[in-house]
Scaffold this motif. Structure first.
Motif, PDB file in Angstrom:
ATOM      1  N   PRO A  79       0.866  14.292   5.139  1.00  0.00           N
ATOM      2  CA  PRO A  79       1.972  14.425   4.183  1.00  0.00           C
ATOM      3  C   PRO A  79       1.906  13.312   3.132  1.00  0.00           C
ATOM      4  O   PRO A  79       1.660  12.153   3.472  1.00  0.00           O
ATOM      5  N   VAL A  80       2.088  13.691   1.889  1.00  0.00           N
ATOM      6  CA  VAL A  80       2.130  12.704   0.788  1.00  0.00           C
ATOM      7  C   VAL A  80       3.607  12.449   0.477  1.00  0.00           C
ATOM      8  O   VAL A  80       4.365  13.399   0.262  1.00  0.00           O
ATOM      9  N   HIS A  81       4.013  11.205   0.481  1.00  0.00           N
ATOM     10  CA  HIS A  81       5.403  10.872   0.126  1.00  0.00           C
ATOM     11  C   HIS A  81       5.445  10.745  -1.404  1.00  0.00           C
ATOM     12  O   HIS A  81       5.433   9.634  -1.961  1.00  0.00           O
TER      13      HIS A  81
ATOM     14  N   GLU B 157       0.099   9.433   7.021  1.00  0.00           N
ATOM     15  CA  GLU B 157       1.052   9.427   5.898  1.00  0.00           C
ATOM     16  C   GLU B 157       0.394   8.819   4.661  1.00  0.00           C
ATOM     17  O   GLU B 157      -0.090   7.678   4.723  1.00  0.00           O
ATOM     18  N   ASP B 158       0.414   9.549   3.576  1.00  0.00           N
ATOM     19  CA  ASP B 158       0.005   8.976   2.298  1.00  0.00           C
ATOM     20  C   ASP B 158       1.260   8.359   1.676  1.00  0.00           C
ATOM     21  O   ASP B 158       2.051   9.052   1.030  1.00  0.00           O
ATOM     22  N   ALA B 159       1.422   7.066   1.937  1.00  0.00           N
ATOM     23  CA  ALA B 159       2.597   6.353   1.427  1.00  0.00           C
ATOM     24  C   ALA B 159       2.219   5.500   0.217  1.00  0.00           C
ATOM     25  O   ALA B 159       2.879   4.501  -0.091  1.00  0.00           O
ATOM     26  N   ALA B 160       1.144   5.911  -0.482  1.00  0.00           N
ATOM     27  CA  ALA B 160       0.650   5.129  -1.622  1.00  0.00           C
ATOM     28  C   ALA B 160       1.745   4.879  -2.655  1.00  0.00           C
ATOM     29  O   ALA B 160       1.802   3.821  -3.267  1.00  0.00           O
ATOM     30  N   GLN B 161       2.616   5.879  -2.847  1.00  0.00           N
ATOM     31  CA  GLN B 161       3.662   5.737  -3.872  1.00  0.00           C
ATOM     32  C   GLN B 161       5.005   5.335  -3.253  1.00  0.00           C
ATOM     33  O   GLN B 161       6.012   5.344  -3.953  1.00  0.00           O
ATOM     34  N   ALA B 162       5.019   5.047  -1.952  1.00  0.00           N
ATOM     35  CA  ALA B 162       6.318   4.986  -1.271  1.00  0.00           C
ATOM     36  C   ALA B 162       6.571   3.703  -0.496  1.00  0.00           C
ATOM     37  O   ALA B 162       7.355   3.713   0.461  1.00  0.00           O
TER      38      ALA B 162
ATOM     39  N   LEU C  52      -1.115   2.645   2.259  1.00  0.00           N
ATOM     40  CA  LEU C  52      -0.425   2.096   1.081  1.00  0.00           C
ATOM     41  C   LEU C  52      -1.440   1.807  -0.013  1.00  0.00           C
ATOM     42  O   LEU C  52      -2.607   1.523   0.276  1.00  0.00           O
ATOM     43  N   SER C  53      -0.988   1.871  -1.248  1.00  0.00           N
ATOM     44  CA  SER C  53      -1.839   1.499  -2.378  1.00  0.00           C
ATOM     45  C   SER C  53      -1.171   0.362  -3.143  1.00  0.00           C
ATOM     46  O   SER C  53       0.050   0.380  -3.349  1.00  0.00           O
ATOM     47  N   PHE C  54      -1.975  -0.601  -3.541  1.00  0.00           N
ATOM     48  CA  PHE C  54      -1.469  -1.687  -4.386  1.00  0.00           C
ATOM     49  C   PHE C  54      -2.041  -1.599  -5.797  1.00  0.00           C
ATOM     50  O   PHE C  54      -2.159  -2.606  -6.498  1.00  0.00           O
TER      51      PHE C  54
ATOM     52  N   THR D 158       0.014   0.283 -10.891  1.00  0.00           N
ATOM     53  CA  THR D 158       1.196   1.085 -11.234  1.00  0.00           C
ATOM     54  C   THR D 158       2.149   1.277 -10.055  1.00  0.00           C
ATOM     55  O   THR D 158       3.230   1.856 -10.226  1.00  0.00           O
ATOM     56  N   LYS D 159       1.786   0.795  -8.881  1.00  0.00           N
ATOM     57  CA  LYS D 159       2.629   1.018  -7.712  1.00  0.00           C
ATOM     58  C   LYS D 159       3.794   0.021  -7.690  1.00  0.00           C
ATOM     59  O   LYS D 159       3.776  -0.991  -8.385  1.00  0.00           O
ATOM     60  N   ASN D 160       4.814   0.312  -6.844  1.00  0.00           N
ATOM     61  CA  ASN D 160       5.995  -0.570  -6.831  1.00  0.00           C
ATOM     62  C   ASN D 160       5.629  -1.993  -6.420  1.00  0.00           C
ATOM     63  O   ASN D 160       6.250  -2.948  -6.875  1.00  0.00           O
TER      64      ASN D 160
ATOM     65  N   ASP E 283      -7.404  -3.220  -7.944  1.00  0.00           N
ATOM     66  CA  ASP E 283      -7.261  -2.306  -6.818  1.00  0.00           C
ATOM     67  C   ASP E 283      -6.968  -3.039  -5.517  1.00  0.00           C
ATOM     68  O   ASP E 283      -7.369  -4.189  -5.331  1.00  0.00           O
ATOM     69  N   GLY E 284      -6.286  -2.341  -4.639  1.00  0.00           N
ATOM     70  CA  GLY E 284      -6.008  -2.870  -3.309  1.00  0.00           C
ATOM     71  C   GLY E 284      -5.230  -1.851  -2.516  1.00  0.00           C
ATOM     72  O   GLY E 284      -4.689  -0.892  -3.083  1.00  0.00           O
ATOM     73  N   GLY E 285      -5.186  -2.035  -1.217  1.00  0.00           N
ATOM     74  CA  GLY E 285      -4.427  -1.111  -0.380  1.00  0.00           C
ATOM     75  C   GLY E 285      -4.334  -1.634   1.021  1.00  0.00           C
ATOM     76  O   GLY E 285      -4.868  -2.708   1.339  1.00  0.00           O
TER      77      GLY E 285
ATOM     78  N   TYR F 199       1.877  13.745 -13.662  1.00  0.00           N
ATOM     79  CA  TYR F 199       1.392  13.629 -12.267  1.00  0.00           C
ATOM     80  C   TYR F 199       1.604  14.957 -11.563  1.00  0.00           C
ATOM     81  O   TYR F 199       2.670  15.199 -11.054  1.00  0.00           O
ATOM     82  N   TYR F 200       0.637  15.892 -11.570  1.00  0.00           N
ATOM     83  CA  TYR F 200      -0.739  15.763 -12.040  1.00  0.00           C
ATOM     84  C   TYR F 200      -1.055  17.018 -12.833  1.00  0.00           C
ATOM     85  O   TYR F 200      -0.541  18.094 -12.500  1.00  0.00           O
ATOM     86  N   PRO F 201      -1.928  16.940 -13.819  1.00  0.00           N
ATOM     87  CA  PRO F 201      -2.152  18.111 -14.678  1.00  0.00           C
ATOM     88  C   PRO F 201      -2.886  19.259 -13.988  1.00  0.00           C
ATOM     89  O   PRO F 201      -2.679  20.412 -14.347  1.00  0.00           O
TER      90      PRO F 201
END
Ligand SMILES: Cc1ncc(COP(=O)(O)O)c(C=O)c1O
Length: 259
Positions: A22-24, A48-53, A72-74, A77-79, A85-87, A202-204
């Motif tokens: 699941p992508v959040h 869980e894809d919590a990259a944006q969450a 998680l993604s860092f 553009t993330k919060n 890049d990082g995660g 997000y996303y074409p």
């Protein structure tokens, strides 16, 4: 919410299925209880894809902490964004943690002895120090994004567009504030650009129509909800420092455009 619909998952599971991912999306958790229930019954992993969450909550549980693995993604553009890049991968399963820590360093343990093929996925020390310094502000920034979302919601009352929907059991952290219009999304984007307002789509192209997956045999019309979203949605500025005056300017351009 644009998140996965748990009612549609089970019919898609085949003998090849290993995990549900699941992508959040946009910073709001997917409806995890039914997903975790399906995974348990069908003996599947949940990633869980919590990259944006980062910092989002589902029934008071943190995004990324509910499945077997959370990602998680860092990305800047993330919060919680680094300067590159990082995660991070989250898990409370010691075996998974061990496997991931080996994959992270070229698949080696001990150093220079490779039992599996891995990648170079270390977090740079410079990124780690930036992220640590910023981490203490994350909750404040998330609540400022929530405040900005509320302001947009009130500015768009009665306007012919769809604002984000926050489930009652969720704490959305608005990595993105995404509205949807019935038509002429790209022209609206141009108008906003002319007024000096940056937006993003997000996303074409939905996943099933991406060239790299063409061998799967999907065609336009197969996933109508994804396709409608790809055509009608547009993300507006929502960063914590955005002022009410700036939001009013954004809303004015949109209202003028929609007439
Ligand atoms: C929902 C989602 N998943 C995955 C990713 C990938 O994260 P990264 O670019 O840090 O690998 C991103 C961000 O780019 C994302 O927004």
């Amino acid at each position: 919410t644009y998140n996965i619909d748990p009612d549609l998952i089970e019919s898609k599971i085949t003998s090849k299925t290993k995990a549900i991912i699941p992508v959040h999306l946009y910073g709001q958790c997917a409806d995890m209880d039914p997903i975790l229930d399906i995974a348990k019954r069908r003996n599947l992993y949940v990633i869980e894809d919590a990259a944006q969450a980062i910092g989002a909550k589902y029934k008071n549980r943190m995004a990324g902490s509910m499945g077997h693995i959370g990602c998680l993604s860092f990305f800047p553009t993330k919060n919680l964004g680094g300067y590159g890049d990082g995660g991070m991968v989250l898990t409370d399963d010691p075996d998974i943690a061990e496997k991931i820590s080996i994959l992270r360093v070229h698949g080696s343990k001990p150093k220079y002895y490779h039992s599996v093929i891995g990648c170079n996925c270390r977090l740079d020390a410079i990124q780690a120090s930036i992220l640590l310094a910023k981490f203490k502000y994350l909750d404040k920034w998330n609540s400022e994004r929530r405040r900005n979302a509320e302001i947009y919601n009130s500015l768009f009352q009665g306007v012919d567009l769809i604002t984000p929907y926050e489930e009652s059991f969720n704490y959305h952290i608005y990595n993105q504030y995404v509205i949807r219009v019935k038509s002429n999304r790209d022209q609206l984007r141009d108008k906003l650009k002319d007024a000096g307002i940056a937006t993003e789509i997000y996303y074409p192209v939905p996943l099933h129509l991406q060239k790299c997956y063409s061998d799967l045999g999907y065609k336009k019309g197969d996933l109508p909800k994804s396709e409608e979203s790809a055509e009608g949605t547009i993300a507006l500025p929502i960063y914590p420092e955005l002022t009410r005056e700036q939001q009013e300017q954004v809303a004015k351009v949109i209202k003028d455009f929609l007439g």
